[in-house]
Design an enzyme around this catalytic site. Structure first.
Site, PDB file in Angstrom:
ATOM      1  N   GLU A  87       0.862  -1.142  -0.002  1.00  0.00           N
ATOM      2  CA  GLU A  87       0.034  -0.036   0.246  1.00  0.00           C
ATOM      3  C   GLU A  87       1.006   1.288  -0.013  1.00  0.00           C
ATOM      4  O   GLU A  87       1.846   1.117   0.542  1.00  0.00           O
ATOM      5  CB  GLU A  87      -0.848   0.093   1.277  1.00  0.00           C
ATOM      6  N   CYS A 100       3.632   8.182   1.475  1.00  0.00           N
ATOM      7  CA  CYS A 100       4.108   7.168   2.400  1.00  0.00           C
ATOM      8  C   CYS A 100       4.433   6.038   1.600  1.00  0.00           C
ATOM      9  O   CYS A 100       3.281   5.411   1.300  1.00  0.00           O
ATOM     10  CB  CYS A 100       3.004   7.089   3.773  1.00  0.00           C
ATOM     11  N   CYS A 107       5.656  -7.573   6.942  1.00  0.00           N
ATOM     12  CA  CYS A 107       6.732  -7.155   7.873  1.00  0.00           C
ATOM     13  C   CYS A 107       6.798  -8.336   8.811  1.00  0.00           C
ATOM     14  O   CYS A 107       6.015  -9.045   9.199  1.00  0.00           O
ATOM     15  CB  CYS A 107       6.464  -5.852   8.548  1.00  0.00           C
ATOM     16  N   CYS A 111       5.374  -6.310  15.375  1.00  0.00           N
ATOM     17  CA  CYS A 111       4.771  -5.330  16.424  1.00  0.00           C
ATOM     18  C   CYS A 111       3.415  -5.759  16.690  1.00  0.00           C
ATOM     19  O   CYS A 111       2.565  -5.835  15.790  1.00  0.00           O
ATOM     20  CB  CYS A 111       4.871  -4.287  16.106  1.00  0.00           C
ATOM     21  N   CYS A 114       0.302  -3.488  15.003  1.00  0.00           N
ATOM     22  CA  CYS A 114       0.444  -3.121  13.874  1.00  0.00           C
ATOM     23  C   CYS A 114      -0.172  -4.024  12.960  1.00  0.00           C
ATOM     24  O   CYS A 114      -0.029  -5.102  13.006  1.00  0.00           O
ATOM     25  CB  CYS A 114       1.915  -2.736  13.578  1.00  0.00           C
ATOM     26  N   CYS A 327      -0.594   5.867   8.205  1.00  0.00           N
ATOM     27  CA  CYS A 327       0.892   5.285   7.609  1.00  0.00           C
ATOM     28  C   CYS A 327       1.172   4.118   8.882  1.00  0.00           C
ATOM     29  O   CYS A 327       0.679   4.506  10.246  1.00  0.00           O
ATOM     30  CB  CYS A 327       2.027   6.303   8.185  1.00  0.00           C
TER      31      CYS A 327
HETATM   32  N1  SAH Z   1       8.448  -0.482  10.332  1.00  0.00           N
HETATM   33  C1  SAH Z   1       8.990   1.011  10.516  1.00  0.00           C
HETATM   34  C2  SAH Z   1       8.095   1.672   9.581  1.00  0.00           C
HETATM   35  C3  SAH Z   1       6.508   1.567   9.196  1.00  0.00           C
HETATM   36  S1  SAH Z   1       5.479   1.778  10.487  1.00  0.00           S
HETATM   37  C4  SAH Z   1       8.585   1.412  12.056  1.00  0.00           C
HETATM   38  O1  SAH Z   1       8.074   0.396  12.619  1.00  0.00           O
HETATM   39  O2  SAH Z   1       9.022   2.388  12.117  1.00  0.00           O
HETATM   40  C5  SAH Z   1       5.272   3.343  10.486  1.00  0.00           C
HETATM   41  C6  SAH Z   1       5.033   3.952  11.944  1.00  0.00           C
HETATM   42  O3  SAH Z   1       3.398   3.527  12.067  1.00  0.00           O
HETATM   43  C7  SAH Z   1       5.546   3.475  13.113  1.00  0.00           C
HETATM   44  O4  SAH Z   1       6.173   4.418  13.987  1.00  0.00           O
HETATM   45  C8  SAH Z   1       4.655   2.292  13.677  1.00  0.00           C
HETATM   46  O5  SAH Z   1       4.934   2.173  14.853  1.00  0.00           O
HETATM   47  C9  SAH Z   1       3.406   2.920  13.460  1.00  0.00           C
HETATM   48  N2  SAH Z   1       2.111   2.291  13.638  1.00  0.00           N
HETATM   49  C10 SAH Z   1       2.168   1.038  13.396  1.00  0.00           C
HETATM   50  N3  SAH Z   1       0.791   0.681  13.741  1.00  0.00           N
HETATM   51  C11 SAH Z   1       0.289   1.694  14.142  1.00  0.00           C
HETATM   52  C12 SAH Z   1      -1.128   1.815  14.652  1.00  0.00           C
HETATM   53  N4  SAH Z   1      -1.954   0.577  14.630  1.00  0.00           N
HETATM   54  N5  SAH Z   1      -1.480   3.015  15.132  1.00  0.00           N
HETATM   55  C13 SAH Z   1      -0.657   3.961  15.050  1.00  0.00           C
HETATM   56  N6  SAH Z   1       0.686   3.838  14.404  1.00  0.00           N
HETATM   57  C14 SAH Z   1       0.919   2.527  14.147  1.00  0.00           C
HETATM   58 FE1  SF4 Z   2       6.782  -3.786  10.913  1.00  0.00          FE
HETATM   59 FE2  SF4 Z   2       4.622  -2.538  11.832  1.00  0.00          FE
HETATM   60 FE3  SF4 Z   2       6.498  -3.150  13.427  1.00  0.00          FE
HETATM   61 FE4  SF4 Z   2       6.976  -1.178  11.518  1.00  0.00          FE
HETATM   62  S1  SF4 Z   2       5.603  -1.014  13.350  1.00  0.00           S
HETATM   63  S2  SF4 Z   2       8.135  -2.819  12.255  1.00  0.00           S
HETATM   64  S3  SF4 Z   2       5.700  -2.263  10.019  1.00  0.00           S
HETATM   65  S4  SF4 Z   2       5.391  -4.584  12.394  1.00  0.00           S
END
Ligand code: SAH
Ligand code: SF4
Length: 346
Positions: A87, A100, A107, A111, A114, A327
């Site tokens: 996306e 973005c 991934c 996390c 996410c 994002c």
């Molecule tokens: N993998 C990288 C970049 C992609 S995620 C990272 O983790 O930084 C981009 C941002 O979105 C990160 O700061 C991540 O922690 C945040 N993010 C992921 N899931 C989210 C959610 N459900 N609500 C708000 N931010 C989120």
């Molecule tokens: Fe991967 Fe989502 Fe964690 Fe970023 S926040 S490292 S996209 S699992």
């Protein structure tokens, strides 16, 4: 098949051997300065355009295209060769236009909060696939000029290290984007941050912190068990020492988990020790994580608590909530390979 965006000007010149040199200039100018699709570079003959298109088919196939925020936010789902989907989100603000991009299909970092992490990993992207997202969004933004690129879509950019470095370098050299306009967000792959510091790239680094004690961070960000906060701190300090550029921390506020008064104290100490800026984002809900985002009042109180402790903190407004386009919240349940979902209860 490779994307045309993977080629340097010299490489394109050798592919176009036999054509006059100005054709290469026209093609290059059309592709990078004007941001045109091959078909639309009308300074070169139609027959050559057709040959180029056949040689370099588009790497991204649009399978979904949705808008929100009265058209200010637009999200595309692209299918790649092989079937996985990624996306890309375009956000128009008053003074900038940001894309973005995804750096991986899915991934592997897992996390828990996410959507991408919940769906798992389905493949690395190539330099061309990342650059095509940028150039596609740039065409959609016209007549506005795309000004910022953030690596905050699907995937962990530092787990696709060479591609990320190459893309940043090309966006700088070919599109003239500078550090203020290029942001790489990382979950905190400490050795990769240190390596990146030495690349001499014009970029802003954002670290997704979300917790400043290891117990909570271990739960939210499993990579913390490998590179705990102390190790991450060393890498961040190295980034500052080598690049001289300020870091920012991302912090998704989760009700009762990392929005407490205790969390303010911990974060303020960690951020102040590195002179980092903090971006607060209320958590976007995802199907596999049952705890809610903090309410607006708590978000404001958390920010004020940080400000009172001398931390430079801002609340980032979430764009594209209704189309799951914020994002890092790019749900792609279609990307098979689902793992068991780590679910927390409040
Ligand atoms: N993998 C990288 C970049 C992609 S995620 C990272 O983790 O930084 C981009 C941002 O979105 C990160 O700061 C991540 O922690 C945040 N993010 C992921 N899931 C989210 C959610 N459900 N609500 C708000 N931010 C989120
Ligand atoms: Fe991967 Fe989502 Fe964690 Fe970023 S926040 S490292 S996209 S699992």
């Amino acid at each position: 098949m490779a994307s045309i965006y993977e080629y340097s000007k010299e490489e394109l010149a050798s592919l176009l051997e036999g054509e006059p040199r100005y054709r290469v200039d026209q093609l290059w100018h059309g592709l990078w300065s004007e941001g045109l699709d091959i078909e639309d570079i009308t300074t070169i003959p139609a027959s050559l355009r057709a040959t180029l298109r056949a040689h370099f088919p588009a790497a991204l196939e649009v399978v979904n295209d949705v808008e929100s925020d009265q058209g200010a936010t637009r999200k595309w789902v692209f299918r790649l060769e092989g079937g996985s989907t990624i996306e890309t989100v375009l956000m128009r603000y008053e003074n900038r236009v940001t894309v973005c991009v995804s750096s991986q299909a899915g991934c592997a970092m897992g996390c828990t909060f996410c959507a991408t992490g919940q769906a798992g990993f389905s493949g690395q992207l190539s330099v061309g696939q990342v650059l095509e997202q940028v150039m596609f969004a740039s065409r959609a933004a016209a007549p506005l000029r795309l000004s910022n690129v953030v690596f905050m879509g699907m995937g962990e950019p530092l787990a696709n290290y060479h591609v990320t470095v190459d893309v940043v370098r090309r966006l700088h050299e070919y599109r003239g984007l500078s550090a203020r306009h290029l942001t790489v967000s990382t979950v905190g792959v400490a050795p990769a941050i240190e390596r990146l510091a030495h690349e001499g790239l014009p970029l802003t680094l954002a670290v997704s912190l979300h917790a400043a004690n290891n117990t909570t961070r271990d739960e939210l960000v499993p990579l913390n068990r490998r590179y705990p906060l102390e190790r991450l701190h060393v890498a961040c300090q190295r980034w500052l020492d080598v690049t001289g550029r300020r870091l920012s921390f991302e912090w998704a506020l989760i009700d009762g988990v990392n929005d407490t008064d205790q969390a303010i104290v911990e974060l303020a100490e960690y951020a102040n020790s590195l002179g980092a800026h903090v971006n607060l984002i209320p958590l976007n809900p995802t199907p596999g994580f049952l705890v809610r985002g903090s309410n607006a009042q708590r978000v404001a109180a958390f920010r004020d608590g940080l400000l009172a402790r001398g931390v430079n903190a801002t609340v980032r407004n979430t764009r594209g909530r209704s189309i799951a386009a914020a994002c890092g919240q790019l749900a792609t349940v279609t990307n098979a390979k689902r793992r068991s979902l780590p679910v927390r209860s409040a």
